[in-house]
Design an enzyme around this catalytic site. Structure first.
Site, PDB file in Angstrom:
ATOM      1  N   LYS A 281      -9.199   2.725  -2.391  1.00 48.97           N
ATOM      2  CA  LYS A 281      -9.502   1.980  -1.170  1.00 48.97           C
ATOM      3  C   LYS A 281     -10.933   2.274  -0.738  1.00 48.97           C
ATOM      4  O   LYS A 281     -11.375   3.426  -0.742  1.00 48.97           O
ATOM      5  CB  LYS A 281      -8.516   2.387  -0.079  1.00 48.97           C
ATOM      6  CG  LYS A 281      -8.561   1.570   1.192  1.00 48.97           C
ATOM      7  CD  LYS A 281      -7.400   1.987   2.108  1.00 48.97           C
ATOM      8  CE  LYS A 281      -7.317   1.172   3.371  1.00 48.97           C
ATOM      9  NZ  LYS A 281      -6.127   1.543   4.182  1.00 48.97           N
TER      10      LYS A 281
ATOM     11  N   GLU B 144       0.826  -1.198   0.000  1.00 50.72           N
ATOM     12  CA  GLU B 144       0.000   0.000   0.000  1.00 50.72           C
ATOM     13  C   GLU B 144       0.871   1.263   0.000  1.00 50.72           C
ATOM     14  O   GLU B 144       1.821   1.373   0.779  1.00 50.72           O
ATOM     15  CB  GLU B 144      -0.891  -0.039   1.241  1.00 50.72           C
ATOM     16  CG  GLU B 144      -1.873   1.096   1.398  1.00 50.72           C
ATOM     17  CD  GLU B 144      -2.733   0.923   2.645  1.00 50.72           C
ATOM     18  OE1 GLU B 144      -3.731   1.649   2.760  1.00 50.72           O
ATOM     19  OE2 GLU B 144      -2.406   0.054   3.482  1.00 50.72           O
TER      20      GLU B 144
ATOM     21  N   CYS C 221      -5.662  -3.149   1.986  1.00 53.72           N
ATOM     22  CA  CYS C 221      -5.493  -3.246   3.433  1.00 53.72           C
ATOM     23  C   CYS C 221      -6.798  -3.394   4.202  1.00 53.72           C
ATOM     24  O   CYS C 221      -7.371  -4.476   4.282  1.00 53.72           O
ATOM     25  CB  CYS C 221      -4.696  -2.048   3.938  1.00 53.72           C
ATOM     26  SG  CYS C 221      -3.975  -2.353   5.583  1.00 53.72           S
TER      27      CYS C 221
END
Length: 639
Positions: free
Chosen positions: A115, A46, A172
């Site tokens: 994300k 990330e 994540c």
């Protein structure tokens, strides 16, 4: 890529916080390393272009411009490189900043995924800088260097010719959230999920992370590639360990354990196997819509680095073997207990030969009687010597029954079989199939009639491997009133009997170990002059460890003969030559198809594992199905 093997890698570049130029060069070096290994899919952590821990520097136009320029540079660098590369980068869309994953292939940006779930608890304050991608409109695009690029959380990337090679991306926290993007992505066809992460390390988190990725890959029937940041990130308040994981349907394939360095974690995910699992699982949801983005990557034969168990039915861990053996014995004995109670059977009748299968059935029957609170003397073990019975097996039968305390009966069937030969005109010197099967059917008749006299039940002893090969006499040992071993393969029978031996008295242990050491045989042909067994099953139909390997991969995953052969050669390297494996694979295929008629009328018996052949449950196959497609493919295999 051949046979559906996609070589994947988690790459950890050496990151300098806000050091975009250094990070760019480090990312390039990871791409070079992956290219040399012909990795299909390289997943980096990330925000690896800038570093995850830049904090309020993400508000800086200077940093964001450098990040976009680096994205262009890295994209161009992939022009002559083999892998599809996924990198983490911050990007602005409609005046909002997003934590993004950019998918790069052959000098192009295929798509950019923002994300979805932005953590803002504990040590995380991402909402201070980043917006969620959940509300990005459908069919959105983001302009990078004058080119509109698909942008959103609904992107699926699909190889142009190998359709099973499809992947989606989450970042994540997305996998930690209750509603994971991977569910929608896999429901839209993604066989692999890539996760770009910057998960800090605290006590207990590594184990939880493994559990999380394992369960996600199992629930979604997918491969999962999890690449996490390492110690180049700021240690002001957090420590990052570079924990990388690759799972396939709940099973770990590869791991870079915490604090083990900036290495590539490389393995192969079998996407054809995963798609095959989805074919069978009718509960797998597919009612989702995502944008499909096609990419091109040359199809090559992937060099396999992952290992395959020679005995897939048997756990490699010794403790796990013991746990499995006990679990199977519990299932078998409880199944038999229920059947005995339901039928009000006064006794259990078992043909005991001194071999493995009848020994296991007897051990199960003893457990069942104890569960019912009944005397084990209600079990009648019958030994029926004939032409091929050896002193060794006969003696072991007697000793076993005596030590277990069951009722024992001997019925010598030699005279009755000889009379039968006279009745049908069979020469006693002609050791053909009639010579053999007459004995097997006589034994079954004896058992059935004794059960009738005792208001009892005949317990079948044949195992799963024998059923797969049809290595049973139709209406002989093929038939019983309840078959306790019907879904236990031969390789596992050995371990279960061994487990019982280790938990027995010294006398019983000695007998069980000698039974384990006895060659597998139906003992239907006369013994050698030395008194040894003349007829060894594995000399006739092949090694059971090979047949169990074939059976597992063909039924569990629907693998083709060519792929089974490839996996078997890899698994048994150094033990069997490829030509020997191919010989027995052809035998397995011929027998498996031709002997289905025996499996179509099997007696009841408990399912204990994921591979069974019950015609009422897991395996419903016509008895006259043609084996031509499978055998033709096997004939084309080059050794």
């Amino acid at each position: 890529m051949k046979d559906g093997f996609i070589k994947v890698a988690c790459g950890i570049p050496e990151v300098t916080v806000a050091g975009v130029s250094c990070n760019t060069e480090s990312i390039k070096s990871r791409i070079d390393e992956a290219d040399s290994l012909k990795v299909n899919l390289l997943v980096l952590p990330e925000l690896c272009v800038t570093g995850y821990t830049c904090g309020d520097l993400f508000f800086s136009e200077t940093l964001l411009k450098a990040a976009e320029d680096a994205l262009k540079e890295i994209t161009e660098y992939t022009l002559s490189k083999y892998p599809v590369v996924i990198i983490g980068v911050p990007l602005i869309y409609n005046s909002k900043l997003f934590n993004c994953a950019a998918v790069l292939c052959s000098g192009k940006i295929l798509g950019i995924i923002p994300k979805s779930h932005i953590p803002n608890y504990g040590e995380f304050y991402e909402k201070r800088q980043f917006s969620s991608g959940k509300d990005i409109p459908q069919n959105a695009v983001i302009n990078i260097g004058g080119t509109d690029i698909p942008f959103g959380t609904d992107l699926i990337f699909t190889h142009d010719t190998l359709k099973e090679y499809t992947f989606g991306v989450e970042i994540c926290e997305d996998v930690w959230a209750a509603s994971q993007p991977s569910e929608r992505l896999c429901g839209s066809g993604a066989a692999i999920i890539a996760n770009l992460s910057a998960s800090n390390e605290v006590i207990g988190k590594a184990d939880y992370r493994r559990l999380l990725i394992s369960s996600t890959s199992a629930r979604n029937l997918c491969g999962y590639v999890y690449s996490s940041a390492y110690d180049g990130e700021s240690s002001q308040d957090l420590v990052f360990s570079g924990h990388c994981l690759v799972y396939e349907n709940g099973t770990m394939l590869a791991e870079n354990k915490p604090f083990c360095g900036n290495t590539l974690t490389v393995t192969e995910i079998d996407v054809k196997k995963l798609i095959g699992e989805r074919h069978k699982n009718t509960s797998f949801e597919t009612a989702y819509a995502c944008r499909k983005i096609s990419f091109t990557q040359k199809v090559i034969t992937t060099l396999l680095t992952r290992s395959y168990e020679r005995t897939p039915f048997v756990p490699s861990d010794k403790l796990a073997v013991k746990e499995r053996a006990e679990a199977i014995l519990q299932m078998q004995s409880h199944g038999l207990k229920k059947r005995l109670a339901h039928t009000n059977s006064r006794s259990v009748v078992i043909g005991i030969s001194g071999g493995l299968d009848s020994t296991l059935a007897l051990l199960v029957a003893v457990r069942a009687m104890k569960l019912l609170g009944r005397s084990v003397s209600d079990i009648t073990a019958v030994t029926m010597p004939c032409f091929g019975t050896t002193k060794r097996t006969h003696t072991n039968s007697q000793k076993l029954c005596s030590l277990l305390g069951v009722s024992f009966k001997e019925v010598n069937i030699t005279a009755s079989v000889k009379q039968h030969f006279k009745d049908i005109g069979q020469s006693e010197g002609d050791y053909d199939v009639t010579f053999e099967n007459s004995q097997a059917r006589e034994r079954t008749q004896v058992l059935m009639d004794i059960a009738n006299k005792q208001n009892g039940m005949v317990i079948g002893t044949g195992d799963l491997s024998e059923l797969a090969l049809g290595w049973a006499t139709y209406n002989g040992d093929h038939m019983s009133m309840y078959a306790v071993n019907c879904s236990v393969p031969k390789t596992l029978v050995r371990y279960i009997v061994s487990y019982e031996a280790e938990n027995s008295t010294d006398e019983l242990k000695a007998v069980l170990l000698d039974i384990l050491d006895t060659p597998v045989s139906p003992e239907l042909l006369p013994a050698l002059d030395s008194g040894e067994i003349a007829q060894k099953t594995e000399d006739l139909v092949g090694p059971y460890e090979l047949h169990d390997f074939f059976l597992y991969h063909m039924l569990r995953f629907g693998e083709s003969p060519e792929k089974i052969f490839r996996l078997c050669v890899a698994a048994f390297k150094g033990e069997y030559e490829p030509d020997v494996i191919l010989k027995w694979l052809k035998v397995f295929l011929r027998r498996f198809f031709s002997q289905q008629f025996k499996r179509s009328c099997l007696p009841d018996g408990p399912k204990v594992g994921s591979v069974t052949l019950s015609p009422r449950g897991d395996w419903r196959m016509p008895s006259d199905a043609s084996a031509k497609l499978w055998l033709d493919e096997a004939e084309k295999i080059k050794v």
